[in-house]
Design an enzyme around this catalytic site. Sequence first.
Site, short mmCIF file in Angstrom:
data_model
loop_
_atom_site.label_atom_id
_atom_site.label_comp_id
_atom_site.label_asym_id
_atom_site.label_seq_id
_atom_site.Cartn_x
_atom_site.Cartn_y
_atom_site.Cartn_z
N GLU A 425 41.53 34.88 46.45
CA GLU A 425 42.10 34.89 45.10
C GLU A 425 41.45 33.84 44.21
O GLU A 425 41.29 34.05 43.02
CB GLU A 425 43.61 34.67 45.18
CG GLU A 425 44.35 34.95 43.88
CD GLU A 425 44.42 36.43 43.54
OE1 GLU A 425 44.92 36.77 42.45
OE2 GLU A 425 43.98 37.27 44.36
N THR A 535 43.23 49.18 32.59
CA THR A 535 43.08 48.06 33.52
C THR A 535 43.79 48.32 34.83
O THR A 535 43.60 47.57 35.80
CB THR A 535 43.60 46.76 32.87
OG1 THR A 535 43.14 45.63 33.62
CG2 THR A 535 45.13 46.75 32.81
#
Length: 1091
Positions: A425, A535
Amino acid sequence: MTDEEIGRLRDDTRHLFYHGYDNYMVHAFPEDELKPISCQPQIRNRENPADIGLNDVLGNYSVTLIDSLSTLAILASDEDQKHAGYALKEFQSSVKALVGLYGDGSKDESGKSNCGSRACGFDLDSKVQVFETNIRGVGGLLSAHSFAVGHLPIRGYESKPDGYGVIKWKGGFKYDGQLLRLASDLASRLLPAFETATGLPYPRVNLRHGIPFYRDSEAGVCRLDGTSSDPREITETCSAGAGSLILEFATLSRLTGDMQFENLAKRAFWAVWERRSPLGLIGGGIDAESGQWTLPPLAGIGAGIDSFFEYALKSHILLSGLPYPEPYNTTTMLPDAYHDPASFLTTWQHAHTAVKRHIYRPATVSQHPYYAQSDLLTGAPRYTWIDNLSAYYPGLLALAGEVEEAIEAHLTYTALWTRYAALPERWIAGGHTGSAIDPSFKHWAGRPEFIESTWYLYQSTRDPWFLHVGEMTLRDIRRRCWTPCGWAALSDVGTGEQMDRMESFFLGETAKYLYLLFTPEHPLNTMDGAVVFTTEGHPLFIPPHIRDKERARDSGRATRTKAQDEETEIQIPAPIPTCPAPLLPMPLTVSNVANRQDLFHAAALAQLHLVPVNPARSASLTEPGPDGPGISLADVRSPSNYTFYPWTLPHGLIPSKGTSSPMRSSVVSTLTFPNLALGEAGSGGRMAAPGMVAMGALQKVLDGVFVNSLSNIRLNMVQESRRLLPATPAGMTVDSSAAQFGQEFRIHGIANWALGRDEKVMVSREALAKVSPVDPHFTRVKDLEMVDLVLDSWVAAGGAEERDGQYVGVEHVKAEQVVDVMWSEEEDVETELENFLENGTLADGGGLWNNLEALLTSILSPTASFSGTTSSDTADRSTPSRQLTRYTIPAILPTGIGAVPLPASLENSLDPHSAPLGQLPLISIYYLESTLCSYRLPLHIAKTYNILILMRGECSFADKLANIPSFTPGPEALQLVIVISTPESRSDSEKNGDGDALIRPVLDEVQRSPSGLERREGIAMVMVQGDEGTVAVLRGAVKTFGRFEGEDGFVVEETSRRGVLGGKLGSAGSGVKRRFWFESMGVPIGNLIVV
């Protein structure tokens, strides 16, 4: 890669999707998500409403099913008819199941939604995030509707409706727009969040109750400990959350005719962009109520910001060719320029330019370029971490036609995936000092952004290297994330520890982009139309029949005017260049990317040389079955080694004699100043402690840092290509690194204080007093080409100068100090002032005295800015007030044997900026409206005026000076000639080049008097640009205007009225400020300024 190999990867991807989808339907449907390890549904955490990681997304409306519908529709175009038929059947049965749960989206006569077995529409007591609900729920429903009615292609699907607009499916279900109505229902429940003064939506909304937690949050009962029974709800949203609504809301508006959705989404988008920093950067967090950026003010391309950039470009694509929507009420009216699709393209271009200048870290900083985090206001580097979400950016660059930059950026993420078999991440880039995973962000949630970019780049280049990147991600996911009930996220990409969650986007995006990558001839890959992927990976498209209908309706509407564009500061760019065609395949090895000379630079950044060839990737080899997806040797072993990435890259794509270009390192230098003498300014009369910076030595100012003392100061510098090109007319800065203008140092840090690329270091003259002027490491150099004219000039209030009854704007000339007074049309103010000074009398009573009193105050406080007053009986209120304003105008010095230095009185004088307003040294200025080529200048002008202004053209510069008579030098005599380079006087080469550039004048012979004798003391000359603003400022500083008339050259003069700050109390005037720069070892320091 052969078709057979691609086909096997497509089969594996299809299995990947169905393994997750089927288990969700068995173990979790109709709840929101599947827990793939425990084989149970994942629901909202109602016991802990603050658990926004779950509750923001899980609205109790079967989000995984909605997110999967468009993937099923895409699988329904499979080349294998059996697989295609199965996917279409699942798509239709899933739509039927969804309608059964939540109704058909219609309303009864009372306006109540018709009910399903689970809810009446989305009338659910769920507090959700606006952004996530929009992209997953609204976007998923709209995309599935577009497939259902044939707006988006499904190979072999018959979508023709009957006379009632109904499409009959096998099994008896009749589709008549249920998904569109449900999308409208869900989007309508988000609208209360837009009830803010800023236009920025609140981050959360309750699908049933709206936003009571914002409206009533201050009505709680206060406790003794300062807490409240109803604590304040968080109003912080983010740029991505507020600005990424247009694709879904605009599509909904165009399909339903209800334009409030599109208007509100655009209002939110522009509310974010209008709050960008002066550098063109936007931050992550922003408060929906105040519109203020939240702390820390960071700018980047990743979390909190990402999809704003994405929606800027994609909104331009989706909305191009559509008319502007009508406002549904006056509170949401937007300028036409904010509806223009070209405005969104302009926003993307400006944003990308700012990112490239302030966020992008070049290869000289580390081994390979990447995008990090910078200060929102200054652009100074703050953090070096790369987050997983930013992996979308290469795909967006490819969509924008920036393919080279896209490939360069994609190499970084590919190398990182190769190292960790997933993307952490957040990964901290350490450059040459080493890198590491952020221990608080070591998970991989199954995110699709990297795979999405891989698909975009393969579509743009057709380079097989990207197919092998997709192969790598697919093999690693199958090997590491498989569970009996689905696909688990990784809580630690290093150890491979799994997490009991499968987010809806894994099926809605990750599997979808892999499938499209391995299905090159899919209808969506070959469709010629304005299709955009949201998105959340949902394709949206506004069909031609709606475009044609709206275009016909809007054909009579007035178009946007240029004035309207200027009001909103949106400039329409030139037509965008054509996207580059894919490069031809390389001989033998085919792949251009595998042959890139910077391929190993990204490998060095990710430290791929630390990856063992086999042990870390080992896994048991198994056949496909209930206990696993089947792991083969190809899933665990690289054909080469891991510095050749992706690790699936076959030998055939590795160049046999490939080379790597040298890694570039910046030339850096550090200047450390010693502890300077006692009493130095900024030291408080004391020497700074050894190694310590004196108190007050540094001050943060708007454009950088002001240095009062150099004691113990350390300047960190980096050598860069000199940046000479100014901003483009569209406001975008142009970096000249591609052009060779030489090198210069830039101070990028001062006393451990990082500076942005456009920040300056301003050093006071007092701080430099104790520094040796000839130190080769810090040398002061005089600019022999350019000087600055400092003028105190009278201009009309509002920045205009009267000429022939018209007011000419001077807005773009730099103004510093201002004092405002009224002109008197009835009396000559200067004469009145002289009468008062000589006789003590005034002709017009107390009005002028009031002005005089105010102006005397301004002289005593020259930096103050105020407006004087005058009584109504002594001034015509229709006449604009006049402002004495200090301006700075660049001027260029001549060259050649006739050029002479500036007079000593100007060369050695104090900085004119330090003089009070109205007290510059040269106050007698003569403006000759002539080129001085055909007549001689009258002697009294040369004897009694300090500055002569005349026009360029008609003869040489030497001839102009030769028409000035001989005179005795003195403080009252002529000291400087200013030549105005008007547009009509410029040569053809000047007009064809940069019209704003000053060409250095040449005095190619010694200066002579009108009699032909060589002058004993030459006359100094400078030339200035002749634009309207510069001329207006010069005219406002003039004492006398003159012009030649008749054949004998009779001079007609007119004395200028300069307001009540005239005569003995001060005046319009001028001074000359020399320019200097500093060099270190012969290299200029570009952002160091002496003040």
